[in-house]
Scaffold this motif. Structure first.
Motif, PDB file in Angstrom:
ATOM      1  N   LEU A  41       0.845  -0.988   0.006  1.00 22.34           N
ATOM      2  CA  LEU A  41      -0.079  -0.071   0.081  1.00 22.34           C
ATOM      3  C   LEU A  41       0.806   0.909  -0.352  1.00 22.34           C
ATOM      4  O   LEU A  41       0.637   2.561  -0.687  1.00 22.34           O
ATOM      5  CB  LEU A  41      -1.235  -0.215   1.296  1.00 22.34           C
ATOM      6  N   LEU A  42       1.797   1.482   0.977  1.00 25.06           N
ATOM      7  CA  LEU A  42       2.816   2.823   1.135  1.00 25.06           C
ATOM      8  C   LEU A  42       4.068   2.414  -0.433  1.00 25.06           C
ATOM      9  O   LEU A  42       3.904   3.427  -0.912  1.00 25.06           O
ATOM     10  CB  LEU A  42       3.989   2.362   1.720  1.00 25.06           C
ATOM     11  N   SER A  43       4.081   1.729  -1.241  1.00 26.61           N
ATOM     12  CA  SER A  43       4.418   1.831  -2.188  1.00 26.61           C
ATOM     13  C   SER A  43       3.963   2.328  -3.650  1.00 26.61           C
ATOM     14  O   SER A  43       4.078   3.005  -4.540  1.00 26.61           O
ATOM     15  CB  SER A  43       5.175   0.541  -3.189  1.00 26.61           C
ATOM     16  N   LYS A  44       1.694   2.028  -3.428  1.00 24.76           N
ATOM     17  CA  LYS A  44       1.084   2.206  -3.858  1.00 24.76           C
ATOM     18  C   LYS A  44       0.798   3.877  -4.128  1.00 24.76           C
ATOM     19  O   LYS A  44      -0.053   4.765  -4.645  1.00 24.76           O
ATOM     20  CB  LYS A  44      -0.235   1.767  -4.021  1.00 24.76           C
ATOM     21  N   GLY A  45       1.221   4.566  -2.616  1.00 23.92           N
ATOM     22  CA  GLY A  45       0.856   5.645  -2.365  1.00 23.92           C
ATOM     23  C   GLY A  45       0.183   6.035  -1.329  1.00 23.92           C
ATOM     24  O   GLY A  45      -0.785   7.473  -1.010  1.00 23.92           O
ATOM     25  N   LEU A  46      -0.379   4.422  -0.896  1.00 25.38           N
ATOM     26  CA  LEU A  46      -1.921   5.542   0.291  1.00 25.38           C
ATOM     27  C   LEU A  46      -0.850   5.117   1.005  1.00 25.38           C
ATOM     28  O   LEU A  46      -0.339   4.388   2.079  1.00 25.38           O
ATOM     29  CB  LEU A  46      -2.289   3.967  -0.658  1.00 25.38           C
ATOM     30  N   GLY A  47      -2.292   5.925   2.213  1.00 21.07           N
ATOM     31  CA  GLY A  47      -1.307   5.746   3.683  1.00 21.07           C
ATOM     32  C   GLY A  47      -2.528   4.740   4.415  1.00 21.07           C
ATOM     33  O   GLY A  47      -3.429   3.556   3.311  1.00 21.07           O
ATOM     34  N   VAL A  48      -1.849   3.845   5.088  1.00 15.64           N
ATOM     35  CA  VAL A  48      -2.228   2.605   6.258  1.00 15.64           C
ATOM     36  C   VAL A  48      -2.315   2.986   7.322  1.00 15.64           C
ATOM     37  O   VAL A  48      -1.895   3.632   8.022  1.00 15.64           O
ATOM     38  CB  VAL A  48      -0.497   2.510   6.163  1.00 15.64           C
ATOM     39  N   GLU A  49      -4.253   2.169   7.438  1.00 18.21           N
ATOM     40  CA  GLU A  49      -4.429   2.747   8.345  1.00 18.21           C
ATOM     41  C   GLU A  49      -3.988   1.218   9.087  1.00 18.21           C
ATOM     42  O   GLU A  49      -5.122   0.765   8.690  1.00 18.21           O
ATOM     43  CB  GLU A  49      -5.614   2.753   8.315  1.00 18.21           C
ATOM     44  N   VAL A  50      -3.480   1.432  10.590  1.00 16.34           N
ATOM     45  CA  VAL A  50      -3.030  -0.323  10.576  1.00 16.34           C
ATOM     46  C   VAL A  50      -4.340  -0.502  11.816  1.00 16.34           C
ATOM     47  O   VAL A  50      -4.740   0.371  13.245  1.00 16.34           O
ATOM     48  CB  VAL A  50      -1.185  -0.021  10.946  1.00 16.34           C
ATOM     49  N   GLY A  51      -4.485  -1.642  11.860  1.00 18.96           N
ATOM     50  CA  GLY A  51      -5.463  -1.846  13.092  1.00 18.96           C
ATOM     51  C   GLY A  51      -5.197  -2.517  13.752  1.00 18.96           C
ATOM     52  O   GLY A  51      -4.403  -4.322  13.826  1.00 18.96           O
ATOM     53  N   ILE A  52      -4.697  -2.826  15.682  1.00 16.85           N
ATOM     54  CA  ILE A  52      -4.576  -3.617  16.512  1.00 16.85           C
ATOM     55  C   ILE A  52      -5.534  -3.734  17.010  1.00 16.85           C
ATOM     56  O   ILE A  52      -6.377  -3.120  17.860  1.00 16.85           O
ATOM     57  CB  ILE A  52      -3.656  -2.063  17.155  1.00 16.85           C
ATOM     58  N   PHE A  53      -5.318  -5.175  17.219  1.00 14.54           N
ATOM     59  CA  PHE A  53      -6.817  -5.526  18.183  1.00 14.54           C
ATOM     60  C   PHE A  53      -6.240  -6.295  19.212  1.00 14.54           C
ATOM     61  O   PHE A  53      -7.350  -6.370  20.421  1.00 14.54           O
ATOM     62  CB  PHE A  53      -7.504  -7.025  17.476  1.00 14.54           C
ATOM     63  N   HIS A  54      -4.562  -6.323  20.015  1.00 16.82           N
ATOM     64  CA  HIS A  54      -4.535  -7.369  21.101  1.00 16.82           C
ATOM     65  C   HIS A  54      -3.525  -6.429  21.200  1.00 16.82           C
ATOM     66  O   HIS A  54      -3.040  -6.277  20.209  1.00 16.82           O
ATOM     67  CB  HIS A  54      -5.127  -8.166  20.812  1.00 16.82           C
ATOM     68  N   ALA A  55      -2.631  -6.639  22.711  1.00 11.31           N
ATOM     69  CA  ALA A  55      -1.420  -6.742  22.525  1.00 11.31           C
ATOM     70  C   ALA A  55      -0.479  -7.262  22.033  1.00 11.31           C
ATOM     71  O   ALA A  55       1.160  -6.392  21.543  1.00 11.31           O
ATOM     72  CB  ALA A  55      -1.394  -6.920  24.383  1.00 11.31           C
ATOM     73  N   GLU A  56      -0.235  -8.464  21.798  1.00  4.79           N
ATOM     74  CA  GLU A  56       0.305  -9.270  20.316  1.00  4.79           C
ATOM     75  C   GLU A  56       0.865  -8.128  19.619  1.00  4.79           C
ATOM     76  O   GLU A  56       1.777  -8.492  18.752  1.00  4.79           O
ATOM     77  CB  GLU A  56       0.190 -10.209  20.249  1.00  4.79           C
ATOM     78  N   ALA A  57       0.221  -7.907  19.079  1.00  4.49           N
ATOM     79  CA  ALA A  57      -0.659  -6.722  17.569  1.00  4.49           C
ATOM     80  C   ALA A  57       0.334  -5.883  17.766  1.00  4.49           C
ATOM     81  O   ALA A  57       1.675  -5.454  16.289  1.00  4.49           O
ATOM     82  CB  ALA A  57      -1.310  -6.850  16.751  1.00  4.49           C
ATOM     83  N   ALA A  58      -0.173  -5.257  18.757  1.00  4.45           N
ATOM     84  CA  ALA A  58       0.282  -4.012  19.530  1.00  4.45           C
ATOM     85  C   ALA A  58       1.807  -3.992  19.318  1.00  4.45           C
ATOM     86  O   ALA A  58       2.788  -3.317  18.783  1.00  4.45           O
ATOM     87  CB  ALA A  58       0.123  -3.034  20.621  1.00  4.45           C
ATOM     88  N   GLU A  59       2.698  -4.687  19.991  1.00  7.74           N
ATOM     89  CA  GLU A  59       3.132  -5.613  19.686  1.00  7.74           C
ATOM     90  C   GLU A  59       5.191  -5.428  18.931  1.00  7.74           C
ATOM     91  O   GLU A  59       5.900  -4.446  18.198  1.00  7.74           O
ATOM     92  CB  GLU A  59       4.069  -5.999  21.203  1.00  7.74           C
TER      93      GLU A  59
END
Length: 242
Positions: free
Chosen positions: A126-144
């Motif tokens: 997505l970044l290579s296509k010039g799009l902004g990335v909204e990252v979705g964090i559902f839990h602590a493992e994903a956040a870390e």
């Protein structure tokens, strides 16, 4: 229309829900465009949508995504617009990557749930296509995992996304982990169904971005059925302005 609230409110106008769940759930490009414009006029600064096939099910197909994006662009030019890349829409990491690679009519940003297979590769695409990335964090493992990734400094937004049983303590724990990455990306907090309105209020107290719409809840704070996305946005803006 500018929001009366100091908090950034994004409208999430349909989500993975299907039309049988709400009579005004937007599905077609024309319906998505009308809902996006109405939400913006009610105070939303941006819109997130799930392009859907004729069956009302989420799709990452380039033609379906392109038609939805083009319709909203025509009806609400200049409105920041994002789409999903949810794994449920195409539950194969490599096929999902190839589907997104084929997008030619592009939104401004796309959401990537960090716990899903192939999330980092998809975010890089997505970044290579010039799009902004909204990252979705559902839990602590994903956040870390996200905080330690090469993508963290380059995200448009970090969304702390809690399910119906999510609470403010969990939100604050995830917020601490997200902030430890020292990413310049703003943080958005939202809940789902039962947790939606309490976490929206908490986002206001924490000076975080937030979102509202038929993806997150079908109900107004008093428990009555929301007539449409615009009513949810207007209610959220009012609550956050108090």
């Amino acid at each position: 229309m500018a929001s009366k609230s100091q908090t950034y409110v994004k409208a999430c106008i349909n989500g993975a829900r299907t039309p049988d769940q709400h009579p005004d759930l937007p599905v077609t490009p024309e319906q998505l465009a009308a809902a996006a414009l109405a939400a913006h006029e009610a105070g939303a600064q941006a819109v997130h949508m799930h392009p859907k096939g004729a069956d009302g099910v989420d799709s990452l197909d380039a033609d379906i995504v392109g038609a939805a994006v083009a319709a909203v662009r025509h009806t609400a030019p200049g409105l920041p617009l994002g789409v999903t890349t949810g794994f449920w829409a195409l539950p194969d990491a490599e096929r999902r990557l190839r589907a997104v690679e084929k997008w030619t009519v592009l939104p401004d940003f796309a959401s990537v749930n960090w716990h899903e297979p192939g999330a980092e590769e998809l975010a890089q695409l997505l970044l290579s296509k010039g799009l902004g990335v909204e990252v979705g964090i559902f839990h602590a493992e994903a956040a870390e995992s996200w905080a330690a990734s090469e993508v963290a400094p380059h995200c448009l937004r970090v969304m702390i996304e809690l399910q119906g049983d999510g609470d403010t303590d969990t939100a604050d724990t995830l917020l601490d982990i997200v902030r430890s990455a020292e990413s310049p990306a703003p943080v958005l907090l939202h809940g789902l169904d039962e947790s939606c309105w309490p976490l929206l209020k908490h986002a206001g107290l924490r000076h975080l971005q937030t979102r509202i719409g038929l993806e997150d809840t079908l109900l107004l704070p008093d428990g009555s059925m929301a007539p449409d996305n615009a009513a949810l946005v207007a209610t959220a803006v009012d609550l956050l302005s108090r």
